[in-house]
Scaffold this active site. Structure first.
Site, PDB file in Angstrom:
ATOM      1  N   ARG B  52      59.401 -22.564  47.414  1.00 54.70           N
ATOM      2  CA  ARG B  52      58.507 -22.780  47.862  1.00 54.70           C
ATOM      3  C   ARG B  52      57.196 -23.206  46.701  1.00 54.70           C
ATOM      4  NH1 ARG B  52      57.152 -18.462  47.683  1.00 54.70           N
ATOM      5  NH2 ARG B  52      54.871 -18.772  48.340  1.00 54.70           N
ATOM      6  N   GLY B  53      55.916 -22.910  47.542  1.00 58.65           N
ATOM      7  CA  GLY B  53      55.644 -22.946  46.265  1.00 58.65           C
ATOM      8  C   GLY B  53      54.589 -24.138  46.258  1.00 58.65           C
ATOM      9  N   ALA B  54      53.521 -24.512  46.117  1.00 56.17           N
ATOM     10  CA  ALA B  54      52.946 -26.090  45.242  1.00 56.17           C
ATOM     11  C   ALA B  54      53.315 -26.435  44.180  1.00 56.17           C
ATOM     12  CB  ALA B  54      51.748 -26.080  45.691  1.00 56.17           C
ATOM     13  N   ARG B  95      58.867 -32.327  53.586  1.00 56.96           N
ATOM     14  CA  ARG B  95      58.214 -30.921  53.451  1.00 56.96           C
ATOM     15  C   ARG B  95      56.442 -32.314  53.810  1.00 56.96           C
ATOM     16  NH1 ARG B  95      57.237 -25.326  51.011  1.00 56.96           N
ATOM     17  NH2 ARG B  95      55.046 -25.259  53.357  1.00 56.96           N
ATOM     18  N   GLN B 202      55.471 -13.661  53.607  1.00 57.49           N
ATOM     19  CA  GLN B 202      55.975 -13.642  52.365  1.00 57.49           C
ATOM     20  C   GLN B 202      55.299 -12.097  51.266  1.00 57.49           C
ATOM     21  OE1 GLN B 202      53.894 -15.483  54.197  1.00 57.49           O
ATOM     22  NE2 GLN B 202      54.326 -17.411  54.470  1.00 57.49           N
ATOM     23  N   ASP B 243      45.628 -23.077  48.689  1.00 57.62           N
ATOM     24  CA  ASP B 243      45.527 -24.436  48.987  1.00 57.62           C
ATOM     25  C   ASP B 243      45.056 -25.617  48.944  1.00 57.62           C
ATOM     26  OD1 ASP B 243      47.321 -22.479  50.277  1.00 57.62           O
ATOM     27  OD2 ASP B 243      48.560 -24.130  50.320  1.00 57.62           O
ATOM     28  N   ASN B 253      43.078 -21.157  52.272  1.00 58.20           N
ATOM     29  CA  ASN B 253      44.263 -20.633  52.006  1.00 58.20           C
ATOM     30  C   ASN B 253      44.870 -18.922  53.145  1.00 58.20           C
ATOM     31  OD1 ASN B 253      46.023 -19.874  49.630  1.00 58.20           O
ATOM     32  ND2 ASN B 253      45.083 -17.608  49.822  1.00 58.20           N
ATOM     33  N   LYS B 254      46.171 -18.969  52.307  1.00 60.73           N
ATOM     34  CA  LYS B 254      47.300 -18.996  54.203  1.00 60.73           C
ATOM     35  C   LYS B 254      45.943 -17.476  55.034  1.00 60.73           C
ATOM     36  CE  LYS B 254      50.227 -18.579  53.821  1.00 60.73           C
ATOM     37  NZ  LYS B 254      51.224 -20.072  54.268  1.00 60.73           N
TER      38      LYS B 254
END
Lengths: 354, 354
Positions: B52-54, B95, B202, B243, B253-254
């Site tokens: 995961r993670g762009a 995804r 996370q 993001d 963002n998150k």
């Protein structure tokens, strides 16, 4: 008005001489009462958080002493009182930091001393009456906070709350949730957002349960989502309870509360603390005098989980409470009314003497 | 300087023609790699968040296409290209919201088209080179964000971060954590506070793990404790990834990020967004144009837990991201340098033409 709850959190069954307690460790999955007949059983229930919330603990302690002292009915006053001191000391150890526990024990002691000339059966009867009075006073306190709080709210508002300061923590509607339930009786149709309240999840487990039970429109969020809910205009007031208020209005409450106060200020939303006036600590000048309890790392890394969710040996900071600066509090809602800034709860000379 | 990590999150093993991926679903308890040889295996690893993670997803996708197209080595260009379109479409579905996934597929497609006159084995070789280049560019991007970010920080500072924007999300030191690791190489002795980042944790599972692995002084907190850490003066800067950035600087963002920005403003602490300049979305004028994904209630009520922690049928609001208003951002740290307000990322006419 019909009350929104048809059950008691703590109920004394006079006929069967037992205390019935809604076991909060089984919530929200199971709603079940446990029947407690002895002091030891009650101490265990308090220590293991089966019953929690300052007012509920005080009420439980008062009835615990009634049951705990019954076996000593045949003794002289001096022997009875000596046993009371022992039983009270044991009870106080069940949760050493709960102020209401020692407060309730103190009230029962005064009742015994006031009746020292009476026969022991009469003293036991006076203790039972006093325990009922403590519960009744708590009901009135909750009720009045509800009425005063409701005067600040409008039908249809969105309200955000944190942790659990409701029916499960007290004998009636609690503190922070009391204005909501009072409004519910009257058809105010609030939409309530409940923070889950990490790490112990009192919001998810208890507040969401009791609001849903009472038929209140309730939405559960993670603590870090409160800002979005406010930004979207879904919240018109924040209501929380508190553990201690300093004379200048600085307020200790569950960790996460002061974040909500800062967010509410940022978005221009009123932030209210709901609490009985007994929560004001005359010996405490400002929040800097309040020592914050740090709790075990496992509450964050392991508790509730199927497996550990953080690396072994990671450092953890787990403060149980935070201090909300008085400048961030719009008003206090107490059983006596609404107190607006500037806050000065320093006892007057007259109060000190009484 | 010695790098603080001795492992890669995504590693292409040329000899054995396989992709080795650190399985992030097993962290922090188990550090283990999985060996992936087929496109289907890689799609599964992306879909199940093993990687995961762009940036890490983009790199994985590029190598996935190298492996996925190998079986078609004997075909004509047209047949090869037709298969590539099919394979790419399947991969993109792993995804659907991950921008870097389709971005990496696009780069591989351009590589194929650029080499259309070459033999298929040569095209496959060009694809492998392009995948390695994507990874190398990502390393340089991370490294530069680390160097530019470090210029804003002082040795011994306390730094707060949220979610995971580190080594596990990229090919080198990540974005938000890159200045921290760059400082770690140089003996800056930062003290880092990692938000656990509800609901998917996370911060607890990944950020705490990788910071601890790198030897950084790390303390795990619940999201609602960030305010206390700031109030105590333990934090001198907040660093997060993001993001998407709108042209006016509003940043997605998150969930929880915008709370940190508001708290940082309240306490007078600088708040930095660390991100590659590719995160700026030229088609997005302000944060209001960014649609926030809402995720399933079970992430809050059930996931991770031994038993359900909220009442059945309770309403849940679970936004995955929030928007931080540009006025709350002290600066952006990109691979090109530090960008201070006023932010205007609107593409120039020249940029548009190129």
């Amino acid at each position: 008005m019909t009350p929104v709850f048809d059950f008691d959190t703590v109920h004394f069954d006079e006929k069967k001489e037992r205390l019935l307690i809604l076991d909060q460790t089984r919530l929200p999955g199971k709603v079940c009462y446990i029947s407690l007949k002895t002091q030891d059983q009650i101490i265990d229930a308090i220590a293991t958080l089966k019953v929690r919330g300052a007012p509920a603990i005080g009420i439980t302690a008062a009835f615990a002493l009634c049951l705990g002292m019954k076996p000593f009915i045949g003794l002289s006053f001096d022997a009875f009182y000596t046993h009371f001191k022992e039983v009270g000391a044991q009870l106080a150890q069940a949760r050493p930091t709960a102020v209401n526990l020692s407060w309730a024990i103190g009230r029962m002691e005064k009742t015994i001393l006031r009746n020292r000339k009476a026969a022991i059966p009469e003293i036991l009867e006076a203790m039972r009456s006093e325990a009922c009075r403590i519960k009744e006073e708590d009901k009135i306190m909750c009720r009045n906070i509800g009425i005063h709080g409701l005067s600040l709210l409008k039908p249809g508002w969105g309200i955000l709350t944190h942790c659990n300061a409701g029916h499960l923590a007290a004998s009636w509607y609690g503190t922070a949730l009391s204005p909501i339930y009072t409004g519910q009786e009257m058809g105010y149709h609030f939409r309530v957002f409940a923070d889950e309240t990490r790490p112990l999840l009192q919001g998810a487990r208890l507040t969401a349960f009791e609001l849903q039970y009472a038929g209140v429109d309730t939405t559960l969020i993670c603590d870090n989502m409160a800002s979005v809910v406010m930004e979207k205009g879904l919240v018109q007031a924040v209501l929380t309870g508190c553990d201690r208020v300093a004379c200048n209005g600085d307020t200790a409450n569950k960790i996460g509360t002061n974040t909500l106060a800062i967010l509410a200020r940022h978005y221009g939303i009123p932030f209210y603390i709901c609490a009985p006036s007994s929560t004001i600590d005359a010996d405490c000048k400002t929040g800097q005098n309040i020592v914050i309890e740090e709790r075990s790392p496992e509450e964050i890394t392991e508790k509730w989980y199927r497996k550990r969710m953080a690396p072994e040996n990671i450092k953890v900071f787990n403060p149980a409470f935070d201090i909300t600066h008085h400048s961030l509090i719009t008003a206090f809602i107490t059983e006596k009314g609404v107190v607006c800034p500037p806050f000065d709860f320093t006892p007057k000379e007259n109060d000190k003497k009484s």
